[in-house]
Design a protein around this motif. Structure first.
Motif, PDB file in Angstrom:
ATOM      1  N   GLY A   1       8.289   9.194  -3.497  1.00 17.47           N
ATOM      2  CA  GLY A   1       8.812  10.068  -2.455  1.00 17.47           C
ATOM      3  C   GLY A   1       7.689  10.497  -1.538  1.00 17.47           C
ATOM      4  N   THR A   2       8.041  11.269  -0.568  1.00 18.56           N
ATOM      5  CA  THR A   2       7.067  11.725   0.408  1.00 18.56           C
ATOM      6  C   THR A   2       6.306  12.933  -0.124  1.00 18.56           C
ATOM      7  OG1 THR A   2       8.507  10.975   2.177  1.00 18.56           O
ATOM      8  CG2 THR A   2       6.793  12.545   2.769  1.00 18.56           C
ATOM      9  N   LEU A   3       5.010  12.884   0.020  1.00 18.34           N
ATOM     10  CA  LEU A   3       4.150  14.012  -0.294  1.00 18.34           C
ATOM     11  C   LEU A   3       3.514  14.439   1.024  1.00 18.34           C
ATOM     12  CD1 LEU A   3       2.307  12.535  -3.396  1.00 18.34           C
ATOM     13  CD2 LEU A   3       4.324  14.003  -3.389  1.00 18.34           C
ATOM     14  N   VAL A   4       3.546  15.721   1.308  1.00 17.58           N
ATOM     15  CA  VAL A   4       2.961  16.221   2.545  1.00 17.58           C
ATOM     16  C   VAL A   4       1.818  17.150   2.191  1.00 17.58           C
ATOM     17  CG1 VAL A   4       3.354  17.494   4.683  1.00 17.58           C
ATOM     18  CG2 VAL A   4       5.183  16.054   3.741  1.00 17.58           C
ATOM     19  N   LEU A   5       0.627  16.790   2.672  1.00 20.68           N
ATOM     20  CA  LEU A   5      -0.571  17.599   2.467  1.00 20.68           C
ATOM     21  C   LEU A   5      -1.151  17.952   3.825  1.00 20.68           C
ATOM     22  CD1 LEU A   5      -2.405  15.496  -0.276  1.00 20.68           C
ATOM     23  CD2 LEU A   5      -0.950  17.472  -0.629  1.00 20.68           C
ATOM     24  N   VAL A   6      -1.606  19.164   3.961  1.00 20.19           N
ATOM     25  CA  VAL A   6      -2.333  19.578   5.152  1.00 20.19           C
ATOM     26  C   VAL A   6      -3.807  19.542   4.783  1.00 20.19           C
ATOM     27  CG1 VAL A   6      -2.788  21.444   6.772  1.00 20.19           C
ATOM     28  CG2 VAL A   6      -0.451  21.012   5.994  1.00 20.19           C
TER      29      VAL A   6
ATOM     30  N   ILE B   1      -6.452  18.627  -4.453  1.00 18.69           N
ATOM     31  CA  ILE B   1      -5.131  19.074  -4.026  1.00 18.69           C
ATOM     32  C   ILE B   1      -4.948  20.518  -4.469  1.00 18.69           C
ATOM     33  CG2 ILE B   1      -2.654  18.660  -4.224  1.00 18.69           C
ATOM     34  CD1 ILE B   1      -3.435  15.746  -5.071  1.00 18.69           C
ATOM     35  N   ARG B   2      -4.450  21.327  -3.566  1.00 17.15           N
ATOM     36  CA  ARG B   2      -4.276  22.754  -3.861  1.00 17.15           C
ATOM     37  C   ARG B   2      -2.863  23.170  -3.466  1.00 17.15           C
ATOM     38  NH1 ARG B   2      -8.200  26.246  -0.419  1.00 17.15           N
ATOM     39  NH2 ARG B   2      -6.861  25.418   1.183  1.00 17.15           N
ATOM     40  N   VAL B   3      -2.234  23.972  -4.313  1.00 19.52           N
ATOM     41  CA  VAL B   3      -0.942  24.564  -3.980  1.00 19.52           C
ATOM     42  C   VAL B   3      -1.243  25.945  -3.402  1.00 19.52           C
ATOM     43  CG1 VAL B   3       1.281  25.380  -4.857  1.00 19.52           C
ATOM     44  CG2 VAL B   3       0.256  23.296  -5.797  1.00 19.52           C
ATOM     45  N   PRO B   4      -0.940  26.138  -2.123  1.00 20.15           N
ATOM     46  CA  PRO B   4      -1.264  27.428  -1.499  1.00 20.15           C
ATOM     47  C   PRO B   4      -0.398  28.567  -2.037  1.00 20.15           C
ATOM     48  CG  PRO B   4      -0.184  25.958   0.078  1.00 20.15           C
ATOM     49  CD  PRO B   4      -0.365  25.188  -1.191  1.00 20.15           C
ATOM     50  N   ALA B   5      -0.867  29.771  -1.844  1.00 25.97           N
ATOM     51  CA  ALA B   5      -0.206  30.967  -2.374  1.00 25.97           C
ATOM     52  C   ALA B   5       1.224  31.118  -1.867  1.00 25.97           C
ATOM     53  CB  ALA B   5      -1.025  32.205  -2.029  1.00 25.97           C
TER      54      ALA B   5
ATOM     55  N   VAL C   1      -0.705  21.438  -0.434  1.00 26.06           N
ATOM     56  CA  VAL C   1       0.597  20.786  -0.632  1.00 26.06           C
ATOM     57  C   VAL C   1       1.666  21.534   0.149  1.00 26.06           C
ATOM     58  CG1 VAL C   1       2.361  20.124  -2.308  1.00 26.06           C
ATOM     59  CG2 VAL C   1      -0.058  20.022  -2.935  1.00 26.06           C
ATOM     60  N   VAL C   2       2.319  20.825   1.046  1.00 30.98           N
ATOM     61  CA  VAL C   2       3.445  21.383   1.785  1.00 30.98           C
ATOM     62  C   VAL C   2       4.742  20.897   1.154  1.00 30.98           C
ATOM     63  CG1 VAL C   2       4.605  21.447   4.031  1.00 30.98           C
ATOM     64  CG2 VAL C   2       2.111  21.542   3.919  1.00 30.98           C
ATOM     65  N   ASP C   3       4.761  19.647   0.703  1.00 34.74           N
ATOM     66  CA  ASP C   3       5.939  19.093   0.037  1.00 34.74           C
ATOM     67  C   ASP C   3       5.469  18.155  -1.067  1.00 34.74           C
ATOM     68  OD1 ASP C   3       8.713  18.584  -0.398  1.00 34.74           O
ATOM     69  OD2 ASP C   3       8.493  16.676   0.662  1.00 34.74           O
ATOM     70  N   GLY C   4       6.057  18.270  -2.235  1.00 35.37           N
ATOM     71  CA  GLY C   4       5.739  17.396  -3.350  1.00 35.37           C
ATOM     72  C   GLY C   4       5.079  18.097  -4.517  1.00 35.37           C
ATOM     73  N   GLN C   5       5.003  19.413  -4.463  1.00 34.38           N
ATOM     74  CA  GLN C   5       4.332  20.171  -5.525  1.00 34.38           C
ATOM     75  C   GLN C   5       4.943  19.902  -6.897  1.00 34.38           C
ATOM     76  OE1 GLN C   5       4.970  24.384  -5.278  1.00 34.38           O
ATOM     77  NE2 GLN C   5       4.231  24.719  -7.345  1.00 34.38           N
ATOM     78  N   GLN C   6       6.249  19.913  -7.000  1.00 31.15           N
ATOM     79  CA  GLN C   6       6.892  19.749  -8.309  1.00 31.15           C
ATOM     80  C   GLN C   6       6.562  18.375  -8.896  1.00 31.15           C
ATOM     81  OE1 GLN C   6       8.557  22.576  -9.488  1.00 31.15           O
ATOM     82  NE2 GLN C   6       7.917  23.463  -7.542  1.00 31.15           N
TER      83      GLN C   6
ATOM     84  N   ARG D   1      -8.352  17.896 -10.181  1.00 28.18           N
ATOM     85  CA  ARG D   1      -7.803  17.284  -8.969  1.00 28.18           C
ATOM     86  C   ARG D   1      -6.783  18.205  -8.305  1.00 28.18           C
ATOM     87  NH1 ARG D   1     -11.363  13.994  -9.426  1.00 28.18           N
ATOM     88  NH2 ARG D   1     -11.280  12.226 -10.812  1.00 28.18           N
ATOM     89  N   MET D   2      -6.065  18.981  -9.102  1.00 28.71           N
ATOM     90  CA  MET D   2      -4.990  19.810  -8.578  1.00 28.71           C
ATOM     91  C   MET D   2      -5.152  21.243  -9.052  1.00 28.71           C
ATOM     92  SD  MET D   2      -0.967  19.007  -8.699  1.00 28.71           S
ATOM     93  CE  MET D   2       0.166  20.037  -7.834  1.00 28.71           C
ATOM     94  N   THR D   3      -5.009  22.169  -8.122  1.00 32.54           N
ATOM     95  CA  THR D   3      -5.073  23.589  -8.434  1.00 32.54           C
ATOM     96  C   THR D   3      -3.766  24.226  -8.000  1.00 32.54           C
ATOM     97  OG1 THR D   3      -7.449  23.605  -8.057  1.00 32.54           O
ATOM     98  CG2 THR D   3      -6.333  25.740  -8.041  1.00 32.54           C
ATOM     99  N   LEU D   4      -3.076  24.871  -8.932  1.00 31.30           N
ATOM    100  CA  LEU D   4      -1.813  25.523  -8.598  1.00 31.30           C
ATOM    101  C   LEU D   4      -2.066  26.921  -8.053  1.00 31.30           C
ATOM    102  CD1 LEU D   4       0.643  24.457 -11.429  1.00 31.30           C
ATOM    103  CD2 LEU D   4       0.067  23.309  -9.303  1.00 31.30           C
ATOM    104  N   ASN D   5      -1.007  27.502  -7.510  1.00 32.73           N
ATOM    105  CA  ASN D   5      -1.140  28.865  -6.982  1.00 32.73           C
ATOM    106  C   ASN D   5      -1.331  29.848  -8.139  1.00 32.73           C
ATOM    107  OD1 ASN D   5       1.454  29.143  -8.004  1.00 32.73           O
ATOM    108  ND2 ASN D   5       2.421  28.920  -6.016  1.00 32.73           N
TER     109      ASN D   5
END
Length: 133
Positions: free
Chosen positions: A56-61, A20-24, A71-76, A120-124
């Motif tokens: 809740g809903t998590l949206v990933l592209v 999972i990646r949080v885009p810039a 991650v489009v929605d659910g980053q926090q 598993r997760m990379t933040l911006n």
């Protein structure tokens, strides 16, 4: 382009192979103690009552070529859950629990020049250094 949705358990979101990646373009981590406390209390309540907790809903592209999901929605929520797992890993006296928590946030991979972590997760870029520490 087809759109797919599926119901996942938390252990599926943080399973081996999850990337999972949080885009810039996403904002930085902004939750305060209030939001983190609310999520933590909700999780503890669900656990003690043995009920399913809807995160809740998590949206990933996800690209077609199987790469990291942006991650489009659910980053926090995802970031907070990762932090909670890291705290549990670091505070538990049980090596089994520590290993299980660590395996949900990352794993060791052998690299050509030695061992390193695969997370598993990379933040911006604005949060990445702090998050790794």
């Amino acid at each position: 382009m087809p759109i797919y949705s599926e119901m996942l358990r938390g252990r599926d979101v943080f399973a081996p192979g999850a990337d999972i990646r949080v885009p810039a373009y996403q904002r930085g981590f902004a939750w305060s103690e209030k939001e983190v406390g609310e999520l933590t209390r909700d999780l503890v309540e669900a656990f003690t009552q043995s009920v399913i907790f809807f995160l809740g809903t998590l949206v990933l592209v996800q690209p077609r070529s199987k790469g990291p999901g942006d991650v489009v929605d659910g980053q926090q929520r995802l970031t907070t859950l990762t932090i909670i797992l890291a705290v549990l890993r670091d505070l538990t006296p049980s090596s089994d629990v520590a290993h299980a928590a660590h395996s949900m946030i990352g794993h060791d991979v052998a690299a050509i020049c030695g061992d390193r972590q695969k997370w598993r997760m990379t933040l911006n870029s604005m949060d990445a250094d702090f998050f790794r520490k």
